[in-house]
Design a protein around this motif. Sequence first.
Motif, short mmCIF file in Angstrom:
data_model
loop_
_atom_site.label_atom_id
_atom_site.label_comp_id
_atom_site.label_asym_id
_atom_site.label_seq_id
_atom_site.Cartn_x
_atom_site.Cartn_y
_atom_site.Cartn_z
N ARG A 193 7.56 -4.57 -6.90
CA ARG A 193 7.74 -3.09 -7.26
C ARG A 193 8.79 -2.54 -6.55
N ARG A 194 9.20 -1.32 -6.76
CA ARG A 194 10.14 -0.67 -5.82
C ARG A 194 9.54 0.28 -4.63
N MET B 167 8.54 3.34 -2.40
CA MET B 167 8.69 4.51 -3.07
C MET B 167 7.83 5.31 -1.63
N HIS C 207 5.55 4.46 -18.26
CA HIS C 207 6.06 2.99 -18.12
C HIS C 207 5.59 1.98 -19.15
N TRP D 252 3.34 3.38 -6.61
CA TRP D 252 4.35 2.64 -7.11
C TRP D 252 4.94 3.52 -8.17
N ASP D 253 6.30 3.02 -8.46
CA ASP D 253 7.01 3.70 -9.61
C ASP D 253 6.41 3.37 -11.00
N SER D 254 5.82 2.21 -10.97
CA SER D 254 5.27 1.61 -12.34
C SER D 254 4.01 2.50 -12.63
N THR E 33 2.30 8.29 -14.92
CA THR E 33 3.44 7.57 -14.79
C THR E 33 3.16 6.01 -15.69
N SER F 63 10.44 0.37 -12.45
CA SER F 63 10.42 1.83 -12.03
C SER F 63 10.86 2.56 -13.48
#
Length: 484
Positions: free
Chosen positions: A452-453, A455, A60, A371-373, A56, A92
């Motif tokens: 961050r988003r 999750m 990113h 995290w989405d990142s 991921t 994200s």
Amino acid sequence: MKREAELPATGSLAPLFYAFGLITAEELQASDPYATVQDTNFLSWLQETVHEAVRTAEQHELLKWRIRKYRDTLQEKFSLAAVQVGAEYAVSLSEQERQVEALTTLEYGLSSLYQEGVSFEGLSIQLYHPDMCPVESYAYMDEHGEYQMQTSYMKSYIADDGTVHLVADSSTIRDQVKALDLDRARMLAFVADFWLGRVKELTPAIQTLLGVKAVWCDTKTEQNSQKFVIWAGYLLERREDIHRCLGGRTFAFSLIVHSESDGPLINFHTSSPILNVRTDCPPQHLIEFLVSETGIAASEAATEVQSSREREEALLEKVRKAFGLKCIIKICMNDKVLEGAQRLLEHADLIQTNVNLKGASLALDDCYELWDSGFISVPYNFKINELPSKIRLLQAGQRLTDNSSASSGQLVARAVPVSPHSSLSTLVSGPCARSTALRRTPLAFPGKASLRRTMPVATFGSLSRLVDVKSSRATAASAQRLVA
């Protein structure tokens, strides 16, 4: 009705939500950040997470590079001063993909108008994807004379600093641009650049005059820049008096000059090397603070904070090199950072034996989360004490009976990760599930929302299944497979 809630020291707002009936008792129990930490097999969770996290993170970084390259291309192609799409930092993959879509739509709209002779030279554009742009509501009377309310995404406009705000809707972007007075946008941008230039000229002069480590100004708006310039002018007009009062003193803290009116004129906290000063703070008031005992104590505190941060950064860098991490950051409170970093170093050999973290990005936090990142969030007080003894038993060929497995419970606990596309309100099913969504409120942990988003990620509770080692002579390889 009177509602009472006792908030824990961890910062969780779940008891408050429960007091108002917003969550259930089960959700309240699941929101305890330390319950997850105690039940989780640290190494197993890392093994489940690290490959997906690295993949991921690579995606990113690739999209981030692509977005920057795309923005530079548009700026050069249309002679734009700047292009900003969405938030300053997309955390994200889905948000990054929307930014690429928005830039593609912008290129389509500007290209067609450019061919018609419209000039965009010197303009700054703030772009929004339709799914992520501000919305506005308005009321109207329909054809039957009935009152109606409609909500839609914002209309394009020119900000006070000349920035052109557009929504990346392919069906309307041409009309949005044509409806704007671009000459007025250029004029406003020129004025904003003038004030910004004055800020840059005066900042070093104020830093030297006051003897502080650095001076920063909030230049998000043209008005903020103007207020700083006027404030700096007042100080420089009294430079001789200030030199005489300060007597060549220097201070270890930095200065942030802001225009917020809902705080004290001068604000300093002993845990920060920053002195906050309002732009309406009288020069004499600031000088009196600097030469007072409070100002001297603030400088000493800033020195200590800076030394502590340097030690902290050195320790984090040691952790990064030990595991071959791409980077490591801190999310937990400062007094917990050193504890978490030391624990990682203490168990480095065991962790590296079971998990390859090379190239991963780690965040010292209070929970297990992906995290989405691509960052891997691990609690500073992760549990790893029981694992080494169990591995030695397996390597020695001893059998782990059902009873011994049940009593320990943590070696093989397992749960299935939730899809990254799951709703924040979705809870992981099963008796050992925990929900991270409840704790991820901006109020509980200020600053995380900007980083961050949220999750929901599966964690590992008490024993979910028993493992019977069939062979009485388990080799190291079989033990390794069991842990994995």
